[in-house]
Scaffold this motif. Structure first.
Motif, short mmCIF file in Angstrom:
data_model
loop_
_atom_site.label_atom_id
_atom_site.label_comp_id
_atom_site.label_asym_id
_atom_site.label_seq_id
_atom_site.Cartn_x
_atom_site.Cartn_y
_atom_site.Cartn_z
N ASP A 146 0.86 -1.18 0.00
CA ASP A 146 0.00 0.00 0.00
C ASP A 146 0.90 1.23 0.00
O ASP A 146 1.46 1.60 1.03
CB ASP A 146 -0.90 0.00 1.23
N PRO A 147 1.06 1.91 -1.15
CA PRO A 147 1.97 3.07 -1.22
C PRO A 147 1.59 4.17 -0.24
O PRO A 147 2.46 4.79 0.37
CB PRO A 147 1.83 3.53 -2.67
N GLU A 148 0.30 4.41 -0.06
CA GLU A 148 -0.13 5.47 0.85
C GLU A 148 0.22 5.13 2.29
O GLU A 148 0.71 5.99 3.06
CB GLU A 148 -1.64 5.66 0.73
N PHE A 149 0.04 3.87 2.67
CA PHE A 149 0.39 3.45 4.03
C PHE A 149 1.90 3.52 4.26
O PHE A 149 2.36 3.97 5.32
CB PHE A 149 -0.11 2.03 4.26
N ASP A 150 2.68 3.10 3.26
CA ASP A 150 4.14 3.15 3.39
C ASP A 150 4.62 4.59 3.52
O ASP A 150 5.53 4.88 4.32
CB ASP A 150 4.79 2.49 2.17
N ALA A 151 4.03 5.51 2.75
CA ALA A 151 4.43 6.92 2.85
C ALA A 151 4.08 7.50 4.21
O ALA A 151 4.86 8.25 4.81
CB ALA A 151 3.73 7.72 1.75
N ARG A 152 2.91 7.10 4.75
CA ARG A 152 2.52 7.59 6.07
C ARG A 152 3.46 7.07 7.15
O ARG A 152 3.86 7.80 8.06
CB ARG A 152 1.09 7.13 6.37
N MET A 153 3.84 5.79 7.07
CA MET A 153 4.77 5.23 8.05
C MET A 153 6.13 5.89 7.95
O MET A 153 6.80 6.11 8.97
CB MET A 153 4.90 3.72 7.82
N LYS A 154 6.55 6.23 6.74
CA LYS A 154 7.83 6.91 6.57
C LYS A 154 7.81 8.28 7.22
O LYS A 154 8.76 8.68 7.91
CB LYS A 154 8.15 7.04 5.08
N ARG A 155 6.70 9.01 7.07
CA ARG A 155 6.59 10.33 7.71
C ARG A 155 6.59 10.20 9.23
O ARG A 155 7.19 11.01 9.94
CB ARG A 155 5.30 11.03 7.25
N LEU A 156 5.92 9.16 9.75
CA LEU A 156 5.90 8.95 11.20
C LEU A 156 7.29 8.62 11.73
O LEU A 156 7.67 9.09 12.81
CB LEU A 156 4.92 7.83 11.54
N ARG A 157 8.05 7.82 10.97
CA ARG A 157 9.40 7.48 11.42
C ARG A 157 10.29 8.72 11.44
O ARG A 157 11.08 8.92 12.38
CB ARG A 157 10.00 6.42 10.50
N VAL A 158 10.17 9.56 10.42
CA VAL A 158 10.96 10.80 10.38
C VAL A 158 10.58 11.71 11.53
O VAL A 158 11.45 12.30 12.19
CB VAL A 158 10.75 11.51 9.02
N ARG A 159 9.27 11.82 11.82
CA ARG A 159 8.83 12.66 12.93
C ARG A 159 9.33 12.13 14.27
O ARG A 159 9.73 12.89 15.16
CB ARG A 159 7.30 12.73 12.93
N GLN B 122 12.05 10.29 14.76
CA GLN B 122 13.49 10.54 14.85
C GLN B 122 13.77 11.99 15.22
O GLN B 122 14.67 12.26 16.04
CB GLN B 122 14.15 10.19 13.52
N GLU B 123 13.01 12.92 14.66
CA GLU B 123 13.19 14.33 14.99
C GLU B 123 12.85 14.59 16.46
O GLU B 123 13.55 15.34 17.15
CB GLU B 123 12.30 15.19 14.08
N GLN B 124 11.79 13.96 16.95
CA GLN B 124 11.40 14.13 18.34
C GLN B 124 12.47 13.57 19.28
O GLN B 124 12.81 14.20 20.30
CB GLN B 124 10.07 13.44 18.59
N GLU B 125 13.02 12.41 18.96
CA GLU B 125 14.08 11.84 19.78
C GLU B 125 15.32 12.73 19.78
O GLU B 125 15.99 12.88 20.80
CB GLU B 125 14.43 10.44 19.26
N TYR B 126 15.63 13.33 18.62
CA TYR B 126 16.78 14.22 18.54
C TYR B 126 16.58 15.46 19.41
O TYR B 126 17.50 15.88 20.13
CB TYR B 126 17.00 14.61 17.08
N ILE C 198 18.78 16.67 22.72
CA ILE C 198 19.39 17.99 22.89
C ILE C 198 18.90 18.64 24.18
O ILE C 198 19.68 19.23 24.93
CB ILE C 198 19.07 18.87 21.67
N ALA C 199 17.59 18.53 24.43
CA ALA C 199 17.03 19.14 25.65
C ALA C 199 17.60 18.52 26.91
O ALA C 199 17.81 19.20 27.91
CB ALA C 199 15.51 19.01 25.64
N SER C 200 17.87 17.22 26.88
CA SER C 200 18.44 16.56 28.06
C SER C 200 19.92 16.86 28.21
O SER C 200 20.47 16.78 29.31
CB SER C 200 18.24 15.05 27.96
#
Length: 217
Positions: free
Chosen positions: A77-90, A92-96, A100-102
């Motif tokens: 499902d291309p739409e599902f894969d794209a959504r999961m990719k965006r969630l993974r990027v988000r 990773q950004e949150q963990e980064y 930094i905050a810690s």
């Protein structure tokens, strides 16, 4: 109804059963040879129909296992894969950002660590001095009342003297800390005024020397 895997013996019994069925028998239905599993009811049906020592229920049951159907393949499902990719990027950004905050409090704490150690040492020293003063006064009162007072009165009097000294020491230290804080606040709000009282020129500038030479010429 329990589903069981097929063995070679069960497959043979199914073929024999289908061959034995008469077309005239309306109640008897053939058993599918393409199915990957059989039920325990089917094994009982085979044993009763064949009536042979080779195809008894216990022998047909031997070697079988619980049938577990294979998992269906997931369709892409291309739409599902794209959504999961965006969630993974988000994520990773949150963990980064959390990393930094810690890291910032750790740097600030390491920078302030010498000042905190100095303050802790000072507080421990003050506590030791106060306890020493309290014990000394209480012991002095205990010794002083040894000749004229009984044990109970000496104990009460020494405890009372120790409590009075403790309250006085704490009050003095609290007032000292308050005066230091007030002085710091006053110094913080004071404006530094700088005034030039006098200037002294030790070496004349090159421009002045050239002007003097031109006037002499």
């Amino acid at each position: 109804m329990v589903k069981l895997t097929k063995t070679e013996l069960i497959s043979e019994a199914v073929v024999l059963f289908n061959e034995k069925i008469s077309p005239d028998e309306s109640n008897a239905k053939p058993i599918s040879t393409e199915s990957l599993f059989v039920t325990h009811n089917t094994l009982g049906k085979l044993a009763l129909a064949l009536k042979c020592d080779k195809y008894t229920f216990s022998k047909l049951l031997a070697g079988t296992q619980i049938y577990i159907p294979p998992k269906p393949e997931k369709k892409a499902d291309p739409e599902f894969d794209a959504r999961m990719k965006r969630l993974r990027v988000r994520l990773q950004e949150q963990e980064y950002q959390e990393m930094i905050a810690s890291a910032v409090p750790e740097l600030s704490s390491s920078f302030l660590e010498p000042f905190e150690k100095k303050e802790i040492k000072q507080q421990i020293s003050v506590i030791i001095n106060i306890m020493f003063s309290v014990v000394s006064v209480a012991f002095a009162v205990w010794v002083w009342g040894g000749s004229s007072l009984n044990t109970g009165k000496r104990l009460l009097l020494s405890m009372f003297a120790g409590v009075v000294v403790l309250i006085a020491e704490v009050a003095l230290y609290t007032g000292y800390i308050q005066r230091i804080d007030d002085a710091r606040k006053k110094e913080k709000w004071k404006k530094e005024v700088k005034e030039v009282i006098n200037t002294v020129e030790f070496v004349p500038s090159t421009r002045q020397v050239l002007e003097k030479k031109e006037r002499a010429v």
